[in-house]
Design a protein around this motif. Structure first.
Motif, PDB file in Angstrom:
ATOM      1  N   LEU A 101      31.584  -3.855 -28.026  1.00 52.03           N
ATOM      2  CA  LEU A 101      31.442  -4.266 -29.424  1.00 52.03           C
ATOM      3  C   LEU A 101      30.373  -3.488 -30.184  1.00 52.03           C
ATOM      4  O   LEU A 101      30.355  -3.510 -31.417  1.00 52.03           O
ATOM      5  N   ALA A 102      29.462  -2.827 -29.469  1.00 45.25           N
ATOM      6  CA  ALA A 102      28.347  -2.147 -30.147  1.00 45.25           C
ATOM      7  C   ALA A 102      28.806  -1.092 -31.144  1.00 45.25           C
ATOM      8  O   ALA A 102      28.229  -0.993 -32.242  1.00 45.25           O
ATOM      9  N   PRO A 103      29.816  -0.262 -30.852  1.00 47.75           N
ATOM     10  CA  PRO A 103      30.176   0.789 -31.824  1.00 47.75           C
ATOM     11  C   PRO A 103      30.584   0.260 -33.186  1.00 47.75           C
ATOM     12  O   PRO A 103      30.335   0.918 -34.201  1.00 47.75           O
ATOM     13  N   SER A 104      31.210  -0.902 -33.246  1.00 48.04           N
ATOM     14  CA  SER A 104      31.682  -1.432 -34.526  1.00 48.04           C
ATOM     15  C   SER A 104      30.816  -2.567 -35.066  1.00 48.04           C
ATOM     16  O   SER A 104      31.120  -3.112 -36.124  1.00 48.04           O
ATOM     17  N   ALA A 105      29.749  -2.919 -34.360  1.00 52.29           N
ATOM     18  CA  ALA A 105      28.918  -4.050 -34.772  1.00 52.29           C
ATOM     19  C   ALA A 105      27.853  -3.601 -35.764  1.00 52.29           C
ATOM     20  O   ALA A 105      27.488  -2.423 -35.842  1.00 52.29           O
ATOM     21  N   THR A 106      27.339  -4.570 -36.523  1.00 49.18           N
ATOM     22  CA  THR A 106      26.209  -4.298 -37.408  1.00 49.18           C
ATOM     23  C   THR A 106      24.936  -4.206 -36.579  1.00 49.18           C
ATOM     24  O   THR A 106      24.916  -4.547 -35.389  1.00 49.18           O
TER      25      THR A 106
END
Length: 593
Positions: free
Chosen positions: A515-520
């Protein structure tokens, strides 16, 4: 040559046992708890002195018992959490004492056994649901064992109220510094994160970098726990005072700093002293000793960091973090970390049933060996069988060692001082200070102090029986009962919990990776903190599983290697997030323990 193999095997076995004993008996390195020792002396001696002067010995002894249990749960946690813990100790102990006392006054031994089993079941069911409930569950059972084992005359309500008053005395003594050092503990916990970050930056590029980064993770975990009530208020958008808001802002920046430091560890390039000192400068700016933030800026540009590779994404992120600290000082602080995984209902029920069975066996054994009023056996079972407090085998060994030393010390003191009232109260004060030290350093030391105190209190109640050998045998028997339940009836309890914690940590790591690549930025912080916290919990559970056995070759999984690999994945994902790129560095996360 035929006898060489057994001799070699015996030497290896002896070396394994020696190594295990060395690990088991080592002490916790910490400063001397002078304030806690003084609180213990006052809390234990004051009720006894008042009872001696007024002639109300029995209520004074029960007040001292309440103070004793309060000292056993006193800690250096924030004052609000400390108060909650000690109030839970007092209320649960008083309720248990009342239940046990009423059962004993009924004259029916079956009623006493039923009360012990029922409180053991309740205490076991709630013990694994959090630190406060864990303490309350144990104290409920302890109160019932004492109430059902010590017959006293007078009103039925007097001993529980006296016990509660002793615990409240410890509460007042322990939390009164809140009046003049309200945020000291929280500030120290947050400042420790910045110190740990500085040590980690200094270790980057050396073999000690990973260990230093793990220490920073533990410091962040502790800061989150200490600030948990304030974090909850901020999440609910409730107003907080300026000092609390300053601490929350410092913690929020510390979380961001943790991500940057992890990226430096992953890059692995040694850093100059000027970079390693930046976290300390941030702490001085955000949390000055005087309590008022200074006005100077930290490092506004990369030119303030000479002799560094300016192509480093981590360095860019660190410079940006230092330069924007002032600008963000008034922003809303919203930090959330998912709750730690806890054992399921089956584990709760199994532990509660085993604890109740151990208490029942201990009570029946006490009846057969000593007749009525045999409280030491079930009380010792309640102290030892606490897997959430640490390895059960280690607690059993510490309990036995501490009891033997405590009995010897009590006998020596009795020969030197006699049984004069003031000498007995002085003995309680000395053993109380010893117990306060042991609570923070070593369980065997705490048991030594508790054993001596209980001997004196029982003597003040009029029971002058020679119980030195009896106490040692009862402690050994109670430890044997618990160890049989823990290793023969439920031998894989620690192993299964370590495996479950490791699987939960790997799941958190995979969530962070995916999820890190698309997370704020805020979401990444939450995901990263959840992953690192879960990994720290898994490492603790794995260490406990290994500590539950003497032989290190029992065929346990290599949880440590899995956890280290998962931490490296987290570091790589963090570094990639700083560059704003995806990549495959985190694609090889371990999938199972």
């Amino acid at each position: 040559m035929a006898s060489a193999a057994p001799t070699s095997q015996s030497r290896r076995s002896l070396a394994a046992v020696t190594s295990w004993l060395r690990r088991t008996l080592r002490t916790v390195r910490a400063g001397f708890p002078l304030a806690a020792a003084l609180r213990s002396v006052v809390a234990l001696a004051l009720p006894l002195l008042l009872g001696l002067w007024t002639g109300h010995t029995v209520p004074a002894v029960f007040a001292a018992i309440g103070a004793l249990w309060g000292v056993g749960q006193d800690s250096s946690s924030p004052y609000r959490l400390r108060m909650q813990r000690l109030v839970a100790v007092g209320l649960a102990s008083a309720l248990g004492l009342l239940i046990g006392e009423l059962a004993l006054r009924s004259g029916d031994m079956a009623a006493v056994a039923g009360c012990l089993v029922a409180t053991a079941l309740v205490g076991g069911l709630i013990s694994l649901r959090g630190p406060i409930l864990s303490v309350a569950g144990m104290q409920l059972l302890l109160g019932t064992t004492v109430g059902s084992g010590i017959a006293v005359s007078g009103p039925w309500w007097q001993p529980p109220l006296a016990l509660l008053s002793g615990t409240l005395l410890v509460t007042v003594l322990s939390t009164s510094p809140w009046l003049w050092r309200r945020h000291r503990i929280e500030s120290d916990a947050v400042r420790a994160v910045y110190r740990a970050a500085a040590r980690t930056l200094a270790a980057v590029g050396t073999p000690h970098a990973e260990a230093a980064r793990r220490s920073m993770t533990l410091a962040l975990n502790d800061a989150h726990d200490v600030m948990a009530p304030d974090l909850a208020k901020a999440a609910r958008h409730q107003s907080v005072d300026p000092d609390t808001r300053r601490l929350l802002e410092a913690l929020r920046l510390a979380v961001r700093l943790g991500g940057v430091v992890s990226a430096f560890v992953w890059e692995g390039r040694p850093l100059p002293h000027c970079v390693a000192g930046l976290p300390l400068a941030m702490a001085e700016r955000l949390l000055p000793p005087g309590g008022t933030a200074t006005e100077q800026r930290l490092v506004p540009t990369e030119n303030g960091v000479p002799d560094c590779d300016l192509r480093s994404p981590a360095l860019h992120a660190l410079v940006e973090l230092c330069g924007t600290a002032d600008a963000e000082a008034g922003s809303d602080v919203v930090l959330s970390v998912p709750a730690r995984p806890r054992p399921g209902r089956t584990v709760h029920l199994r532990y509660a049933v085993l604890l109740a069975a151990c208490v029942l066996v201990a009570y029946v054994s006490a009846l057969l060996l000593h007749g009525p009023r045999g409280y030491w056996l079930p009380m010792t079972v309640a102290f030892i069988y606490k897997p959430d407090f640490g390895p059960v085998l280690r607690r059993a060994v510490h309990r036995c060692v501490g009891t033997v030393v405590g009995v010897a010390a009590t006998g020596a003191v009795a020969l030197l001082t006699g049984n004069t009232p003031y000498a007995l109260i002085g003995t309680v004060a000395v053993f109380g200070a010893l117990m306060a030290v042991g609570v923070r350093h070593h369980y065997a030391v705490a048991t030594t102090g508790l054993t001596g105190i209980v001997f004196v209190l029982v003597d003040l109640l009029g029971d002058h029986r020679p119980l030195y050998g009896t106490r040692i045998l009862d402690t050994i028997l109670a430890a044997a009962i618990v160890l049989v339940a823990n290793f023969l009836v439920w031998p894989d309890s620690a192993d299964s919990w370590a495996a479950a914690q490791t699987d939960a940590a790997l799941l958190a790591v995979r969530r962070y990776r995916d999820l890190a690549p698309s997370a704020t930025a805020s979401q990444r912080q939450t995901l990263r903190r959840a992953a690192y916290r879960s990994l720290a919990d898994a490492r603790r559970a794995a260490a406990q599983a290994h500590a539950e056995t003497v032989s290190p070759k029992r065929g346990l999984p290599d949880w440590e290697a899995t956890i280290i690999a998962a931490e490296q994945v987290c570091d790589a994902v963090t570094a990639q997030a700083l560059t704003g790129t995806g990549g495959s560095a985190g694609d090889h996360a371990p999938d199972s323990a």
